[in-house]
Design an enzyme around this catalytic site. Structure first.
Site, PDB file in Angstrom:
ATOM      1  N   SER A 265       0.631  -1.173  -0.108  1.00  0.00           N
ATOM      2  CA  SER A 265       0.065   0.063  -0.225  1.00  0.00           C
ATOM      3  C   SER A 265       0.764   1.257  -0.066  1.00  0.00           C
ATOM      4  CB  SER A 265      -0.865   0.045   1.243  1.00  0.00           C
ATOM      5  OG  SER A 265      -0.205   0.560   2.223  1.00  0.00           O
ATOM      6  N   LYS A 266       0.342   2.481  -0.409  1.00  0.00           N
ATOM      7  CA  LYS A 266       0.897   3.477  -0.265  1.00  0.00           C
ATOM      8  C   LYS A 266       1.668   3.876   1.141  1.00  0.00           C
ATOM      9  CE  LYS A 266      -3.178   6.475  -0.587  1.00  0.00           C
ATOM     10  NZ  LYS A 266      -3.811   7.358  -1.461  1.00  0.00           N
ATOM     11  N   ARG A 267       0.905   3.529   2.107  1.00  0.00           N
ATOM     12  CA  ARG A 267       1.539   3.609   3.622  1.00  0.00           C
ATOM     13  C   ARG A 267       2.802   2.948   3.839  1.00  0.00           C
ATOM     14  NH1 ARG A 267      -3.226   5.455   4.178  1.00  0.00           N
ATOM     15  NH2 ARG A 267      -4.326   3.297   3.757  1.00  0.00           N
ATOM     16  N   GLY A 269       5.248   2.724   1.908  1.00  0.00           N
ATOM     17  CA  GLY A 269       6.185   3.419   1.547  1.00  0.00           C
ATOM     18  C   GLY A 269       6.514   4.382   2.576  1.00  0.00           C
TER      19      GLY A 269
END
Ligand code: GLU
Length: 513
Positions: A265-267, A269
């Site tokens: 997920s982008k989180r 990153g």
């Protein structure tokens, strides 16, 4: 298998930064188009006004440009008869097709307000039944053109009551999706809801716009992420209702977190401090702002190579592929079914390989802005030689500055422990003799410098351990870094004298404290 007139599309929604999974989808579509001599189309799916994010479309374009995946058709790329390529500019088309489905009995008007739908949800929840679904079981109890008299339907529309057009999903059917990656996948129509396909503001939802455009743009193959597989059952019904031939579907496996557990997920990153987007993105909040691969110092070819192997397997041990080689080797049959782990160390390994294989001249072009941003303006020949010397020692482009800054700026901090142990003021004359010997050399290539140093050391009975650590620290401050002769050669006689004399002064001051 010879496939004629392949047309594939990458169809992102401009709802924010393009996730690295989206880049992979673009890449696989691009590879397939190039492989088959087909056409690669970019379509912007911007019908969801609520989720529209300004700047997202230009982000998508810049990402594709950076990666070298330019479309043959798309907004600003031409395509003539098939355009426009932004769905918001195709509104009228979808209305016509929604009406056609109403006429043929495959869709109907629904007038239920959000409050009425909420009441139904509440009721099923209170009764402990499974979540409310607008479908073949419930639609005859709702307020729609299947239950209201014709005149009432007309009156409501004319009055401007809010409505939605819903797809009439048949009951009790098994819907088959023939997927090139997964084989045949079955869906029970009873599990599907009557999806809204057009809203009273005239905007279609994803499902209608997507399949109408795939049809009108003569898309032959749909290659997209696995998360769209469940929607495909609705798409099959829509194709059937229109009586259109379907494209072939290929759903790409998930990209998993570096731990291998769950979807990336982008989180992740932000949490792991690694890029999961092609370019940096500045959202409204810090949580919605991300560092991209480009800004983290990755070369686009390295990212492409890394992404190509996230879900596709050439069937050989080869890992390094140019874009042309990827085109040559790519087949849909070799796309895997199971999730692929996002291995950041592997991404770094690819980048290292690509940096090493990049010419000193090109690297100097990439490194110059970083060095100039720090206020240094090195000669081009110096910068190129610097890049050549450092390129086997860096992983990302910013390492050129981070680990090589002392090639540009004067020594401020240095490995004092080693100097305290090794520096003997009395030896200074020996080092000065060495400088003079080097200055007298006719050629200053690393090999000649190395030989001259060896000869000098032998003559003066100096051991490598007495000389190299001192020179290394005097030149760049640390024990790490390229070979001493290489560095001396890069600096040249005048600069090496300046650096060494200055450093010896600092060393004297340190040991006399
Ligand atoms: N607009 C969808 C997305 O954002 C496209 C899915 C598809 O390729 O059909 O990914």
């Amino acid at each position: 298998m010879e496939i004629k007139n392949v047309r594939v599309r990458f169809a992102p929604s401009p709802t924010g930064a393009l996730h690295i999974g989206g880049m992979r989808t673009a890449l696989y579509n691009y590879l397939f188009a190039r492989k088959t001599g087909g056409t690669f189309i970019l379509r912007i799916e911007d019908t969801d006004q609520l989720r529209y994010v300004p700047g997202a479309e230009s982000y998508i374009l810049e990402s594709l440009q950076w990666a070298g995946l330019l479309p043959d058709e798309g907004p600003g790329f031409g395509g003539g008869a098939y355009g426009p390529y932004r769905q918001s500019e195709r509104k009228d088309i979808y209305q016509r097709y929604a009406q056609e489905l109403i006429r043929s009995g495959h869709a109907y008007y629904a007038f239920d307000t959000p409050e009425m739908l909420e009441a139904c949800r509440q009721e099923t929840q209170e009764k402990g039944e499974s979540a409310f679904k607008y479908d073949s079981q419930t639609r005859l109890k709702m307020s729609n053109s299947l239950t209201l008299p014709e005149e009432e339907v007309q009156a409501r529309i004319e009055r401007g009551d809010p409505w939605a057009i819903r797809l009439k999903v048949p009951s009790g059917e098994i819907i088959e999706v023939d997927d090139l990656v997964r084989g045949i996948v079955h869906f029970q129509s009873n599990e599907l809801d009557d999806k809204v396909i057009l809203k009273s503001d005239g905007m279609p939802t994803y499902h209608l716009a997507n399949i109408v455009d795939d049809h009108l743009m003569e898309i032959t193959h749909v290659i997209r992420g696995e998360e769209w597989l469940p929607s495909t059952a609705h798409h099959v019904l829509l194709y059937r209702a229109f009586g259109w031939e379907m494209p072939r579907f290929s759903h790409l496996p998930l990209i998993l977190k570096p731990s291998g557990q769950g979807k990336l997920s982008k989180r992740d990153g932000v949490q792991l401090g690694i890029p999961v987007f092609p370019l940096s993105w500045k959202g409204d909040t810090p949580e919605d702002s991300f560092t991209g691969f480009r800004e983290a110092g990755f070369l686009p070819n390295a990212v492409i190579n890394f992404l190509a192997l996230l879900g596709w397997n050439p069937g050989t041990d080869q890992e390094l592929f140019t874009l042309d080689e990827l085109v040559e080797a790519f087949t849909i049959e070799k796309i895997g079914k199971s999730g692929s782990r996002f291995d950041y160390d592997k991404a770094k390994w690819f980048n290292q390989q690509y940096i090493m294989a990049t010419s000193d001249e090109t690297l100097a072009g990439l490194v110059r802005p970083m060095v100039e941003a720090q206020g240094y303006h090195p000669r081009e020949s110096f910068l190129q030689a610097f890049c050549g010397m450092m390129k086997e020692r860096v992983v990302v482009l910013s390492d050129f500055w981070d680990t090589g800054r002392y090639f540009f700026e004067d020594l401020v901090v240095f490995d004092e422990k080693t100097i305290a142990k090794k520096w003997d003021t009395g030896n200074k004359t020996l080092f000065e003799g060495m400088i003079s010997r080097l200055e007298a050399l006719e050629s200053f290539d690393p090999e000649t410098v190395h030989q001259a140093m060896e000869a000098y050391m032998q003559e003066k009975n100096l051991k490598p351990g007495d000389v190299f650590p001192i020179l290394r620290i005097a030149l760049i401050g640390t024990m790490k870094g390229p070979g001493v002769a290489e560095m001396l050669s890069l600096f040249g006689p005048a600069e090496l004298r300046r650096r060494l004399e200055r450093a010896f002064g600092l060393f004297d001051a340190l040991v006399s404290q």
